[in-house]
Design an enzyme around this catalytic site. Sequence first.
Site, PDB file in Angstrom:
ATOM      1  N   GLY A  15     -82.356   9.402  -7.589  1.00 64.18           N
ATOM      2  CA  GLY A  15     -82.889   8.834  -8.647  1.00 64.18           C
ATOM      3  C   GLY A  15     -82.068   7.802  -9.254  1.00 64.18           C
ATOM      4  O   GLY A  15     -80.877   7.768  -9.040  1.00 64.18           O
ATOM      5  N   ASP A 141     -81.786  19.002 -24.622  1.00 59.18           N
ATOM      6  CA  ASP A 141     -82.753  18.295 -23.728  1.00 59.18           C
ATOM      7  C   ASP A 141     -83.337  19.189 -22.531  1.00 59.18           C
ATOM      8  O   ASP A 141     -83.069  18.751 -21.233  1.00 59.18           O
ATOM      9  CB  ASP A 141     -82.021  16.972 -23.283  1.00 59.18           C
TER      10      ASP A 141
END
Length: 444
Positions: A15, A141
């Site tokens: 990614g 997160d």
Amino acid sequence: MPSRVEDYEVLYTIGSGSYGKCQKIRRKSDEKLLVWKELDYGTMGETEKQMLVSEVNLLRELKHPNIVRYYDRIIDRTNTTLYIVMEYCEGGDLSSLVARCIKERRYLEEQFVLRVMAQLMLALKECHRRSDGGATVLHRDLKPANIFLDVKQNVKLGDFGLARILNHDTSFAKTFVGTPYYMSPEQINRMSYNEKSDIWSLGCLLYELCALSPPFTAYNQKELAEKIRKGRFTRIPYRYSDELNTLLSRMLHLKDYLRPSVESILQSSLLAETVAEEQQKAQARLRRKSMGCVATAHRAGEPEPATEVRLKEQVLRDREKTLKEREERLEQREQELCVRERLSDEKLARAESLLKNYNLLRQPTGLAGLYSKDIDLDEDCSPGKRKVHFARDSKENHRPASRDSMSSQELILKKRLQAANSRAQALGEMERAYPKSRQFQGIR
């Protein structure tokens, strides 16, 4: 010797983001599969550089089977590029798992969700209650894209880029960071927050594993913020138990102090069996690691006593960790007992004040009763002694108004009533006798 870029072979890119990309690599020395985050720090500001340094330092310190393992870092100053070498997770992340379930129109099994919850809680416990005595770490997160799975479907918590270190238990973070779908109400309201904010985000994540969508969704960020502030969400599908739904509802409580802690969630009856299994696995891994150290020592020709000392040190460290956890639980229990003791003291003080007020209210009545008794004794004195009469308006002859004076008046009225009744009875007898006397007069 420090590692170099040439020591690894890049296989493909997994990614990419704004500052770099994540690539799957192979270490040339032992053919081990790993990943690295390739980050260009030349275009970063000072804040981003500081976050990057903190992430590297955190990954080096955090060592737990459910946290992505850190291996190495390589700094290429020529190209202003940093490579963070980490563990490779073959199972992908939870966001891809949720997408696959939506595509296949199937739900995840509750046992799998509980296993993910238990492993994530153990990872968060390592962050919030560091076993090495370090400061508290907030992830800030937590979302499906940052939770990875290995080949055995074990959970690995990763991506500490937004993590923050709290040096004291009373510290509160105030930075506005995180992914909107999983942000806590205190973050939305730009208020200070602590580790209970991670509990909220984890509750949203686990809710999404069950319902295959986050608990709060909207078309824009303003509408999403309003929904999070209200804290209303639908129940997870009824194929999941009420206990799981209740636990998720507690984790998604609007008031952070009413959300459960990591320890209370791990000790809940819902996760007790799964947590016990994970602890047994951890002990088995530790035994295998110890046996591997012994075998390595034998191959290296290291004397036997040294390996025994290492094993004993490891056992002592584990025992110390267990004692520390037990001490934390005892401290928490002691705090609860202190709160209970304070509440009981307040109740006792309140009861004593009420009793004191009651006694003060009763005191004049008692004195009045004594006073009326003395007067009655004077009135019932023997006939041989002279009675002393005072003027009606004098202070000495004025009795205080009380219940005893009222009762004496009632006695006088009762006596008068009895006298009237006896008099009426006598008159009645006379009337009954009157016709007989008239008959006797007629006969005469």
